[in-house]
Design an enzyme around this catalytic site. Structure first.
Site, PDB file in Angstrom:
ATOM      1  N   GLY A  62      -8.094  -7.548   4.090  1.00  0.00           N
ATOM      2  CA  GLY A  62      -8.928  -7.579   5.517  1.00  0.00           C
ATOM      3  C   GLY A  62      -8.190  -8.223   6.624  1.00  0.00           C
ATOM      4  O   GLY A  62      -8.526  -8.187   7.823  1.00  0.00           O
ATOM      5  N   CYS A  77       8.099 -39.364 -12.357  1.00  0.00           N
ATOM      6  CA  CYS A  77       6.244 -39.900 -12.144  1.00  0.00           C
ATOM      7  C   CYS A  77       5.958 -39.702 -10.963  1.00  0.00           C
ATOM      8  O   CYS A  77       4.672 -40.184 -10.886  1.00  0.00           O
ATOM      9  CB  CYS A  77       6.200 -41.321 -13.020  1.00  0.00           C
ATOM     10  SG  CYS A  77       6.948 -42.313 -12.167  1.00  0.00           S
ATOM     11  N   ARG A 132      -3.234   3.235   8.479  1.00  0.00           N
ATOM     12  CA  ARG A 132      -3.677   2.193   7.650  1.00  0.00           C
ATOM     13  C   ARG A 132      -2.345   1.082   7.657  1.00  0.00           C
ATOM     14  O   ARG A 132      -1.375   1.293   7.628  1.00  0.00           O
ATOM     15  CB  ARG A 132      -3.881   2.310   6.176  1.00  0.00           C
ATOM     16  CG  ARG A 132      -4.604   3.715   5.953  1.00  0.00           C
ATOM     17  CD  ARG A 132      -4.577   4.292   4.596  1.00  0.00           C
ATOM     18  NE  ARG A 132      -5.350   3.453   3.664  1.00  0.00           N
ATOM     19  CZ  ARG A 132      -5.425   3.608   2.404  1.00  0.00           C
ATOM     20  NH1 ARG A 132      -4.923   4.679   2.061  1.00  0.00           N
ATOM     21  NH2 ARG A 132      -5.824   2.664   1.700  1.00  0.00           N
ATOM     22  N   TYR A 138      11.442 -34.766 -18.892  1.00  0.00           N
ATOM     23  CA  TYR A 138      10.288 -34.850 -19.034  1.00  0.00           C
ATOM     24  C   TYR A 138       9.570 -34.836 -17.424  1.00  0.00           C
ATOM     25  O   TYR A 138      10.339 -35.153 -16.591  1.00  0.00           O
ATOM     26  CB  TYR A 138       9.281 -35.730 -19.843  1.00  0.00           C
ATOM     27  CG  TYR A 138       9.420 -37.116 -19.410  1.00  0.00           C
ATOM     28  CD1 TYR A 138       8.444 -37.646 -18.405  1.00  0.00           C
ATOM     29  CD2 TYR A 138      10.564 -37.967 -19.810  1.00  0.00           C
ATOM     30  CE1 TYR A 138       8.492 -38.879 -18.071  1.00  0.00           C
ATOM     31  CE2 TYR A 138      10.702 -39.201 -19.456  1.00  0.00           C
ATOM     32  CZ  TYR A 138       9.738 -39.988 -18.342  1.00  0.00           C
ATOM     33  OH  TYR A 138       9.812 -40.899 -18.229  1.00  0.00           O
ATOM     34  N   LYS A 156       0.935  -1.119   0.121  1.00  0.00           N
ATOM     35  CA  LYS A 156      -0.052  -0.071   0.119  1.00  0.00           C
ATOM     36  C   LYS A 156       0.774   1.165  -0.116  1.00  0.00           C
ATOM     37  O   LYS A 156       0.594   2.076  -0.642  1.00  0.00           O
ATOM     38  CB  LYS A 156      -0.894   0.147   1.349  1.00  0.00           C
ATOM     39  CG  LYS A 156      -2.110   0.853   1.183  1.00  0.00           C
ATOM     40  CD  LYS A 156      -2.914   0.817   2.315  1.00  0.00           C
ATOM     41  CE  LYS A 156      -3.926  -0.683   2.392  1.00  0.00           C
ATOM     42  NZ  LYS A 156      -4.437  -0.671   3.673  1.00  0.00           N
ATOM     43  N   SER A 210      13.283 -43.043 -14.573  1.00  0.00           N
ATOM     44  CA  SER A 210      11.982 -42.123 -14.191  1.00  0.00           C
ATOM     45  C   SER A 210      12.115 -42.115 -12.877  1.00  0.00           C
ATOM     46  O   SER A 210      11.690 -43.095 -12.098  1.00  0.00           O
ATOM     47  CB  SER A 210      10.580 -42.922 -14.751  1.00  0.00           C
ATOM     48  OG  SER A 210       9.655 -42.137 -14.246  1.00  0.00           O
ATOM     49  N   ARG A 239      -3.504  -1.451  -6.625  1.00  0.00           N
ATOM     50  CA  ARG A 239      -2.896  -2.531  -6.413  1.00  0.00           C
ATOM     51  C   ARG A 239      -3.128  -3.539  -7.515  1.00  0.00           C
ATOM     52  O   ARG A 239      -4.152  -3.453  -8.185  1.00  0.00           O
ATOM     53  CB  ARG A 239      -3.195  -3.348  -5.048  1.00  0.00           C
ATOM     54  CG  ARG A 239      -4.626  -3.631  -4.896  1.00  0.00           C
ATOM     55  CD  ARG A 239      -4.725  -4.500  -3.567  1.00  0.00           C
ATOM     56  NE  ARG A 239      -6.122  -4.490  -3.303  1.00  0.00           N
ATOM     57  CZ  ARG A 239      -6.855  -4.745  -2.223  1.00  0.00           C
ATOM     58  NH1 ARG A 239      -5.951  -4.619  -0.957  1.00  0.00           N
ATOM     59  NH2 ARG A 239      -7.937  -5.001  -2.064  1.00  0.00           N
ATOM     60  N   MET A 283      -5.301  -6.796   7.955  1.00  0.00           N
ATOM     61  CA  MET A 283      -5.038  -5.745   9.033  1.00  0.00           C
ATOM     62  C   MET A 283      -6.167  -4.727   8.999  1.00  0.00           C
ATOM     63  O   MET A 283      -6.703  -4.299   8.056  1.00  0.00           O
ATOM     64  CB  MET A 283      -3.386  -5.100   8.424  1.00  0.00           C
ATOM     65  CG  MET A 283      -2.529  -5.931   8.348  1.00  0.00           C
ATOM     66  SD  MET A 283      -2.017  -6.642   9.687  1.00  0.00           S
ATOM     67  CE  MET A 283      -0.953  -8.011   9.299  1.00  0.00           C
ATOM     68  N   HIS A 291     -16.390  -7.841   0.707  1.00  0.00           N
ATOM     69  CA  HIS A 291     -15.399  -8.809   1.410  1.00  0.00           C
ATOM     70  C   HIS A 291     -15.388  -9.863   1.024  1.00  0.00           C
ATOM     71  O   HIS A 291     -14.550 -10.505   0.337  1.00  0.00           O
ATOM     72  CB  HIS A 291     -15.432  -8.765   2.853  1.00  0.00           C
ATOM     73  CG  HIS A 291     -14.630  -9.533   3.662  1.00  0.00           C
ATOM     74  ND1 HIS A 291     -14.714 -10.886   3.787  1.00  0.00           N
ATOM     75  CD2 HIS A 291     -13.265  -9.433   4.043  1.00  0.00           C
ATOM     76  CE1 HIS A 291     -13.553 -11.495   4.211  1.00  0.00           C
ATOM     77  NE2 HIS A 291     -12.536 -10.696   4.339  1.00  0.00           N
TER      78      HIS A 291
HETATM   79  P1  ADP Z   1      -7.790  -2.198   3.531  1.00  0.00           P
HETATM   80  O1  ADP Z   1      -6.488  -2.841   3.469  1.00  0.00           O
HETATM   81  O2  ADP Z   1      -8.542  -3.211   4.488  1.00  0.00           O
HETATM   82  O3  ADP Z   1      -8.587  -2.050   2.150  1.00  0.00           O
HETATM   83  P2  ADP Z   1      -7.347   0.327   3.966  1.00  0.00           P
HETATM   84  O4  ADP Z   1      -6.303   1.058   4.667  1.00  0.00           O
HETATM   85  O5  ADP Z   1      -7.269   0.736   2.516  1.00  0.00           O
HETATM   86  O6  ADP Z   1      -7.809  -1.023   4.293  1.00  0.00           O
HETATM   87  O7  ADP Z   1      -8.532   1.405   4.270  1.00  0.00           O
HETATM   88  C1  ADP Z   1     -10.046   0.883   4.702  1.00  0.00           C
HETATM   89  C2  ADP Z   1     -10.903   1.861   3.874  1.00  0.00           C
HETATM   90  O8  ADP Z   1     -10.570   3.316   4.378  1.00  0.00           O
HETATM   91  C3  ADP Z   1     -10.498   2.270   2.446  1.00  0.00           C
HETATM   92  O9  ADP Z   1     -11.958   2.179   1.764  1.00  0.00           O
HETATM   93  C4  ADP Z   1      -9.729   3.331   2.098  1.00  0.00           C
HETATM   94  O10 ADP Z   1     -10.216   3.978   0.886  1.00  0.00           O
HETATM   95  C5  ADP Z   1     -10.316   4.243   3.230  1.00  0.00           C
HETATM   96  N1  ADP Z   1      -9.461   5.208   3.767  1.00  0.00           N
HETATM   97  C6  ADP Z   1      -8.203   4.895   4.249  1.00  0.00           C
HETATM   98  N2  ADP Z   1      -7.535   6.122   4.546  1.00  0.00           N
HETATM   99  C7  ADP Z   1      -8.396   7.078   4.101  1.00  0.00           C
HETATM  100  C8  ADP Z   1      -8.232   8.444   4.146  1.00  0.00           C
HETATM  101  N3  ADP Z   1      -6.757   9.252   4.511  1.00  0.00           N
HETATM  102  N4  ADP Z   1      -9.134   9.142   3.841  1.00  0.00           N
HETATM  103  C9  ADP Z   1     -10.365   8.576   3.274  1.00  0.00           C
HETATM  104  N5  ADP Z   1     -10.442   7.355   3.279  1.00  0.00           N
HETATM  105  C10 ADP Z   1      -9.464   6.495   3.707  1.00  0.00           C
HETATM  106 MG    MG Z   2      -7.850  -0.832   0.878  1.00  0.00          MG
HETATM  107 MG    MG Z   3     -10.424  -3.569   5.569  1.00  0.00          MG
END
Ligand code: ADP
Ligand code: MG
Ligand code: MG
Length: 910
Positions: free
Chosen positions: A112, A866, A103, A886, A32, A799, A376, A114, A490
């Site tokens: 999901g 094999c 984040r 092979y 990220k 083999s 990503r 973290m 999710h």
């Molecule tokens: P995940 O890895 O679970 O996607 P994220 O860190 O991407 O977690 O964040 C979860 C949500 O919060 C995402 O929808 C992201 O766009 C939003 N988000 C994170 N940081 C900000 C920010 N600085 N301003 C607005 N929305 C945010």
């Molecule tokens: Mg995200």
């Molecule tokens: Mg999340």
């Protein structure tokens, strides 16, 4: 010891005038963080922030909280002050507060895994200040209640204690909705939200014994440490295990200025993909919600709307919403905010071109200004993986080798999985229609809780929505259904990543977790009832639906022929029947690497004769029985040769210990006694005689042929006559390769080879015609590796039988390893099950020695494998590097092995 202060940076800025990171720094900044930096480098609007490196996380795990804070505090304070400057607000200031998000982000995206905290920095003092500044009272209270809720869950750990318990904060929201007769979160007024904040704070105090932390710096450090801690949370550990990611990678922490999608109807938040993650179609798509924040779209609390008009119309058709209704109630972003839509469209284009792969992006619109919050490489199904790689190649964005490297060979498995039989589908009763979240077909019994997914052999997990805690259960279940959530929920995203069939947003499903029932209209279903789901169409059916083998797409065929261009090894198949041989040929196998002859003897009419042979006292008696088996065996080989149409076929002579063929149950023993006109006592005695303490190392393999040469004679005759017949009758030139199993000494091999030669001469003389054949050995006993130079003087091919070789090298009985292997894996004594993934370090050395020794005396020696490992990508890479000609694997693994073999050649720089 080197400390952080000695290093360059513990904190990397992005979105500033100067950005420190880039996409190359994934290991240090996490996926990220590296991509946030990269985006701001190439001119995509990203809210400013900074990334605390994964090295700090590692340090935290070793040294703890205080030491870590001590080291990074100056850098963090400095970076915050730069954000303050750019955002024209001050962190912790009551009049003009800067709000931030914290984040997580590991090297690879772990959906999901973290948790993220939004709106951090708010407290009772800054709420009025922010209201005065924005003039938007509702927005501020909404942000505040979200903050307390998230922070309490993620940082303070105030999550539901029991699986039937509701989240205490969600419960408070639901209660308030009920009391005030409110349907949607967006309908809450300022006073409702204020009330919620009060309730939330009380929940925190009651549950944790502490008031909610007021000081923004306390909040910030708490959140940062919680992200670090989540690296060692149970679900993160499970995900790492599932994917084989090392424990010591650690996670980075991203701290970023908030932008707000919840400031009213000029604001929005959403998720989008540059191509379709389910099918691979080159169509920009995604979902958004007006006046919403963060995870609202994926959490499935409200039904999100489509980003493009085309997507919206497709959705409406599935959801049975009329065009007028759609335009009015669920319009696309393209229709609601056309200019911002075009800006977003341009960015997605730019990002895909830049990364040269399908992107999965998050965005937020704050009062008419668009921000990108994440990009990503998007998770995708096996089908989408193939289509996208081939499309990008044909569009000229990536070259051939890159296209091949984009394929995760094991994911091809999904494409080969059964789909619903169209005929059976027509007869099925469609009960409900949801969204086609992840393609495929699944049939199973209903379970309502992820941790009960293993309750039945085949289960379908049915939930209102899924959460990261459900990961393990989603993995086990055959398919997933959710009542809420869209295509980016999710459940949908995770299911696509796993290649698991999923139907989301099936709104009419009413799930009652307490009574474990599911209502759809006036039908009621219970836990354990059968349902079938079609993730390709979104249909949900009552009961079981029949499945069939899928047809493969044109892109798949192109990919396969591309792989042949680079591949250095041939791919053969392990097949005992013409049917399996045919399936494998359709998948592109160019020969059989292992045809086991014993399975053929288990058929009802044959087992009796086989037993007669085994129980015979004399050579004459044995020969008599073998004579009866000969025509049967010969016609088996004819079938296989015919299916292989002139491709080489390696046939292994009889291998298993004889006692496997004799009856062990009294009833069958009695029957046999009657058939053979001998007494039950005699049968029992014979069976007892055949008993071995350790059959796997007993009277089996070439030890059978060397003690009962007539078995080898019969099998050789059957093989060669089958080839002769096929040549005469159908003009097919078969290429039989006779393989002698379990050789440990060169004499064992020579003795068998002599018998084969003598029999061949007799057969050829009798028929007045010859066929060419080869004689080789299965390399599976450690001793054979040591004397491979001697064996190679007489053998046409080797083999490697890696199953037995692994068994004997480790000294683990394959049949008994189930008792300790799982524990060994759990304790980390072994990284992988050596019967699945070749142990390159140990068994691999023996293989390399066998190859080297063998080629020393016979440079042209043909060498293959094999064992089960022939279809496992990391093992295939090893076989390539070791110089094999092979690999041979089960029919459904053939495409996987073809790709893996090409990838191995590319990785070796060929
Ligand atoms: P995940 O890895 O679970 O996607 P994220 O860190 O991407 O977690 O964040 C979860 C949500 O919060 C995402 O929808 C992201 O766009 C939003 N988000 C994170 N940081 C900000 C920010 N600085 N301003 C607005 N929305 C945010
Ligand atoms: Mg995200
Ligand atoms: Mg999340």
């Amino acid at each position: 010891m080197e400390t952080l202060q000695d290093r360059a940076l513990s904190v990397y800025k992005f979105g500033h005038k100067q950005t420190d990171g880039s996409k190359e720094l994934k290991n240090l900044l996490g996926g990220k963080g590296a991509n946030l930096a990269e985006m701001s480098r190439i001119g995509i609007p990203v809210p400013p922030g900074f990334t605390i490196t994964t090295e700090v996380c590692t340090q935290y795990n070793e040294e703890g909280k205080e030491a870590t804070i001590g080291k990074i505090e100056p850098d963090v304070r400095k970076a915050i002050s730069e954000i303050e400057e750019m955002m024209d607000s001050v962190f912790g200031d009551p009049e003009n507060p800067l709000l931030i998000s914290v984040r997580s982000g590991a090297r690879v995206s772990m959906p999901g895994m973290m948790d993220t905290v939004l709106n951090l920095g708010l407290n009772d003092e800054s709420v009025p200040g922010l209201i005065a500044k924005t003039g938007n009272e509702r927005f501020v209270w909404d942000s505040y209640r979200r903050f307390i809720q998230m922070y309490s869950g993620v940082v303070l750990g105030l999550k539901p204690e029991n699986k039937d318990d509701l989240d205490p904060f969600e419960e408070a929201i639901d209660q308030l909705k009920e009391q005030r007769d409110i349907e949607l979160d967006t309908d809450f007024t300022v006073s409702h939200l204020k009330e919620l904040v009060g309730t939330f704070k009380e929940i925190v105090k009651n549950r944790s014994g502490q008031p909610f932390p007021k000081d923004p710096w306390d909040q910030l450090w708490g959140a940062i440490m919680a992200v670090f801690d989540s690296w060692n949370g149970a679900r993160a550990i499970y995900y790492r295990k599932m994917h084989g990611y090392p424990e010591d990678w650690g996670t980075a922490v991203n701290v970023q200025a908030m932008v707000f999608g919840n400031m009213g109807n000029e604001s929005a938040t959403g998720v989008c993909f540059t191509r379709d993650a389910g099918t691979g179609e080159n169509a920009f798509n995604g979902e958004y919600l007006l006046n919403a924040q963060g995870e609202d779209v994926v959490a499935g609390v409200r039904t999100p709307q489509q980003i493009t008009k085309l997507g919206s119309q497709r959705w409406a058709k599935l959801a049975q919403v009329g065009e007028e209704d759609r335009r009015e109630k669920f319009p696309s972003l393209e229709e609601v905010m056309p200019e911002l839509y075009h800006e977003l469209f341009d960015y997605q284009h730019k990002l895909e071109d830049h990364y040269r792969d399908m992107q999965d992006m998050e965005f937020t619109i704050q009062e008419g200004k668009l921000w990108i919050l994440q990009t990503r490489n998007g998770k995708r199904t096996g089908a989408a993986m193939v289509k996208i790689a081939m499309d990008l190649f044909e569009e000229g964005l990536i070259d051939e080798k890159t296209a091949l490297k984009r394929i995760d060979p094991l994911k091809l498995d999904e494409l080969l999985h059964p789909v619903f039989d169209p005929q059976a589908l027509k007869e099925g009763t469609i009960n409900h229609q949801g969204l086609p979240a992840s393609p495929g077909a699944a049939t199973g019994k209903i379970v309502f809780f992820a941790d009960e997914a293993d309750k039945f052999k085949s289960s379908i997990l049915v939930r209102t929505e899924t959460s990261p805690e459900d990961l393990e259960g989603m993995h086990i279940a055959k398919g997933i259904v959710t009542a809420r959530g869209g295509m980016t929920s999710h459940a949908a995203v995770v299911a696509r990543g796993m290649g698991k069939c999923c139907v989301s947003g099936a709104g009419a499903l009413k799930i009652d977790y307490k009574s474990r029932t599911l209502r759809v209209g006036d039908h009621e279903y219970h836990e354990g009832d059968w349902i079938s789901i079609n993730g390709t169409t979104g249909n949900i059916f009552e009961g079981k639906i029949r499945t069939k083998i899928p047809e493969l797409s044109g892109e798949f065929a192109k990919l396969m022929s591309l792989s042949d261009k680079f591949s250095g090894m041939e791919v053969r198949t392990n097949a005992d029947t013409p049917k399996d041989a045919q399936i494998a040929r359709n998948f592109g196998a160019v020969g059989i690497g292992l045809a086991r002859t014993e399975h053929m003897f288990f058929e009802v009419d044959r087992i009796k004769i086989m037993r007669e042979m085994i129980l015979a006292d004399t050579v004459k008696g044995r020969k008599q029985a073998l004579k009866e088996l000969l025509p049967m065996q010969r016609s088996d080989f004819e079938g296989i040769f015919e299916a292989m149409q002139g491709y080489p076929v390696t046939i292994r002579l009889l291998d298993p210990p004889l006692h496997e063929f004799v009856p062990h149950q009294l009833a069958t023993q009695k029957e046999l006694a009657e058939d053979l006109h001998i007494s039950l006592g005699t049968i029992k005695q014979k069976v007892a005689d055949l008993h071995e303490f350790n059959p796997m190392m007993g009277h089996r393999g070439c030890r059978l042929g060397n003690t009962y040469p007539e078995i080898t004679e019969m099998q050789t005759q059957a093989i060669l006559e089958a080839a002769l017949n096929l040549k005469k009758q159908k003009g097919i030139e078969s290429k039989p390769e006779i393989m002698i199993p379990l050789i440990g000494t060169v004499e064992e091999f020579l003795m068998q080879k002599q018998i084969i030669q003598k029999t061949a001469e007799a057969v050829f003389e009798k028929h007045g015609e010859k066929v060419s054949y080869k004689t080789g050995t299965m390399m599976e006993i450690p001793r054979a590796m040591l004397i491979a130079d001697q064996i190679a003087q007489h053998a046409d091919f080797f083999s490697f039988g890696t199953n037995d070789l692994t068994q004997m090298t480790f000294g683990y009985s394959r049949d008994d390893a189930g008792k300790f292997l799982p524990i060994y894996l759990e304790k980390g004594i072994l990284k992988h099950d050596p019967f699945e993934v070749l142990d390159q370090e140990g068994v691999g050395q023996l293989i390399q020695m066998g190859i080297e020794q063998g080629r020393k005396t016979f440079a042209e020696l043909k060498i293959g494998i094999c064992g089960e490992h022939g279809g496992e990508p990391t093992s295939i890479d090893f076989f390539h590097r070791s110089g094999m000609n092979y690999v041979s694997c089960s029919p459904y693994r053939v495409p996987i092995a073809r790709i893996a073999s090409a990838q191995a050649a590319i990785a070796a720089g060929e």
